[in-house]
Design a protein around this motif. Structure first.
Motif, mmCIF file in Angstrom:
data_model
loop_
_atom_site.group_PDB
_atom_site.id
_atom_site.type_symbol
_atom_site.label_atom_id
_atom_site.label_comp_id
_atom_site.label_asym_id
_atom_site.label_seq_id
_atom_site.Cartn_x
_atom_site.Cartn_y
_atom_site.Cartn_z
ATOM 1 N N UNK A 14 0.835 -1.200 0.000
ATOM 2 C CA UNK A 14 0.000 0.000 0.000
ATOM 3 C C UNK A 14 0.877 1.261 0.000
ATOM 4 N N UNK A 15 1.986 1.214 0.726
ATOM 5 C CA UNK A 15 2.901 2.364 0.744
ATOM 6 C C UNK A 15 3.483 2.587 -0.647
ATOM 7 N N UNK A 16 3.859 1.503 -1.338
ATOM 8 C CA UNK A 16 4.389 1.633 -2.705
ATOM 9 C C UNK A 16 3.363 2.273 -3.623
ATOM 10 N N UNK A 17 2.120 1.830 -3.515
ATOM 11 C CA UNK A 17 1.065 2.414 -4.341
ATOM 12 C C UNK A 17 0.869 3.890 -3.998
ATOM 13 N N UNK A 18 0.949 4.222 -2.725
ATOM 14 C CA UNK A 18 0.786 5.619 -2.312
ATOM 15 C C UNK A 18 1.962 6.472 -2.780
ATOM 16 N N UNK A 19 3.160 5.892 -2.786
ATOM 17 C CA UNK A 19 4.322 6.609 -3.327
ATOM 18 C C UNK A 19 4.134 6.884 -4.818
ATOM 19 N N UNK A 20 3.618 5.888 -5.538
ATOM 20 C CA UNK A 20 3.358 6.109 -6.957
ATOM 21 C C UNK A 20 2.254 7.143 -7.169
ATOM 22 N N UNK A 21 1.287 7.172 -6.259
ATOM 23 C CA UNK A 21 0.266 8.215 -6.333
ATOM 24 C C UNK A 21 0.875 9.594 -6.072
ATOM 25 N N UNK A 22 1.841 9.645 -5.169
ATOM 26 C CA UNK A 22 2.553 10.911 -4.923
ATOM 27 C C UNK A 22 3.259 11.364 -6.193
ATOM 28 N N UNK A 23 3.855 10.439 -6.897
ATOM 29 C CA UNK A 23 4.516 10.768 -8.152
ATOM 30 C C UNK A 23 3.511 11.276 -9.180
ATOM 31 N N UNK A 24 2.362 10.614 -9.257
ATOM 32 C CA UNK A 24 1.321 11.057 -10.196
ATOM 33 C C UNK A 24 0.852 12.470 -9.874
ATOM 34 N N UNK A 25 0.666 12.722 -8.591
ATOM 35 C CA UNK A 25 0.213 14.051 -8.181
ATOM 36 C C UNK A 25 1.248 15.117 -8.521
ATOM 37 N N UNK A 26 2.517 14.779 -8.334
ATOM 38 C CA UNK A 26 3.567 15.761 -8.639
ATOM 39 C C UNK A 26 3.652 16.038 -10.132
ATOM 40 N N UNK A 27 3.261 15.054 -10.938
ATOM 41 C CA UNK A 27 3.310 15.223 -12.387
ATOM 42 C C UNK A 27 2.073 15.916 -12.939
ATOM 43 N N UNK A 28 0.898 15.534 -12.437
ATOM 44 C CA UNK A 28 -0.353 15.997 -13.030
ATOM 45 C C UNK A 28 -1.102 17.031 -12.192
ATOM 46 N N UNK A 29 -0.782 17.094 -10.881
ATOM 47 C CA UNK A 29 -1.509 18.009 -9.990
ATOM 48 C C UNK A 29 -0.552 18.623 -8.981
ATOM 49 N N UNK A 30 0.543 19.195 -9.472
ATOM 50 C CA UNK A 30 1.602 19.666 -8.579
ATOM 51 C C UNK A 30 1.118 20.745 -7.616
ATOM 52 N N UNK A 31 0.205 21.588 -8.037
ATOM 53 C CA UNK A 31 -0.288 22.636 -7.146
ATOM 54 C C UNK A 31 -1.111 22.053 -6.009
#
Length: 332
Positions: free
Chosen positions: A100-117
């Motif tokens: 679950x932490x790995x998936x959340x880390x990947x979600x953090x990456x997605x957010x930084x790419x697509x929703x950085x604000x």
């Protein structure tokens, strides 16, 4: 009669007994309560035991058979539900379930790419949890956290500077360890850091690690310090203080590991080039050649090193730069 009814019930097919039993009502408690436990259950409901290449999960696979695929930044897709992702992100990053932490880390990456604000206001809480994963002995989790760090650098540039210190230490540690795939990922993250963060902000952060008690950390810090200085440009180097940078490089020339010494040599050659270009003394028609010669001597690289360093350090620096200069002359 009741005995006969019981016998009749026992002769019913299994599916009919199940339907009859379920008709009494079966209620699933929705994930609406505001507790970490329930938030984690909400996230787990949409997570899995396997993180696939496109970032989705497969709930049919047992946790014991979990494998994590490392998703390159260009292959990351946007999150499906932004609001839910933001609400459950911190709980997922702090979960005891490493998948679950790995998936959340990947979600953090997605957010930084697509929703950085949208993620920017949460960085102060997110970065310590990334650091927690960087410290985890599980290599798959650690590497995913390293990849997350690289994406954070690429997305936020100088905005990450206030949260950089704990990330920097862990990345220097991971880049100097023996697990090659973790080491290489950490080096890529450090390259992203030196590329994205302004050198005027980054160099003061790197400088303390040049004297770290761990020689491997010193070596890595030397490498990325040397890599960052040229990004200052000639004027930036003079503004930062070329004499201070010479002293830093000279201190690394006698370091234990060859990586530190090589980084110091590279930095000294860069500083020598900048100094000589900015102090190119050529005589004019009205100037006395003796005066020009004296000015040239005072502004020379040799004079600078001898005036700013101890005799032994100056000798070592001049030996390195003179050998390099002679090599260039012979090569030409």
């Amino acid at each position: 009669m009741s005995e006969n009814a019981l016998k009749d019930l026992n002769t019913l097919p299994g599916s009919e007994r199940k339907n009859e039993s379920s008709s009494k009502g079966s209620f699933t408690k929705p994930c609406t309560e505001n507790t970490n436990e329930n938030v984690e259950k909400c996230v787990k409901k949409n997570s899995s035991s396997v993180v696939s290449a496109d970032g989705t999960v497969n709930p049919e696979v047992e946790v014991a058979n979990t494998e994590v695929e490392y998703i390159e930044s260009e292959n990351l897709s946007d999150v499906e539900d932004l609001d839910t992702c933001l609400k459950t992100l911190l709980c997922g990053l702090d979960s005891k379930d490493w998948v679950l932490v790995c998936e959340s880390l990947n979600n953090t990456r997605r957010l930084s790419l697509f929703h950085k604000e949208a993620l920017l206001d949460m960085l102060g809480d997110v970065v310590p949890l990334i650091v927690k994963s960087l410290k985890n002995p599980r290599s798959a989790l650690c590497k995913t956290a390293i990849m997350t760090s690289a994406d954070i650098f690429n997305a936020y540039n100088d905005q990450i500077i206030e949260s950089l210190d704990p990330l920097l230490l862990q990345l220097l540690l991971k880049s100097s360890q023996d697990k090659r795939f973790v080491c290489e990922a950490a080096e890529r993250a450090l390259v992203a850091m030196t590329t994205c963060v302004s050198p005027t902000l980054l160099l003061p952060k790197l400088k303390p690690y040049l004297k770290h008690r761990n020689p491997r950390i010193r070596a890595k810090a030397s490498m990325y310090f040397s890599r960052s200085v040229p990004r200052l440009g000639s004027e930036g180097i003079k503004s930062y203080g070329i004499d201070e940078l010479i002293q830093v490089a000279a201190s690394q020339l006698c370091d234990q590991l060859p990586e530190s010494r090589e980084a110091a040599r590279t930095l000294l050659l860069e500083l020598q080039t900048v100094h000589e270009k900015s102090n190119d003394v050529t005589p004019t028609a009205s100037e006395d050649s003796a005066t020009v010669s004296e000015d040239s001597e005072l502004s020379s690289w040799e004079h600078l090193c001898q005036s700013k360093l101890s005799p032994l350090s100056a000798q070592a620096v001049l030996r390195v730069t003179n050998i390099a200069r002679e090599g260039l002359v012979l090569g030409s």
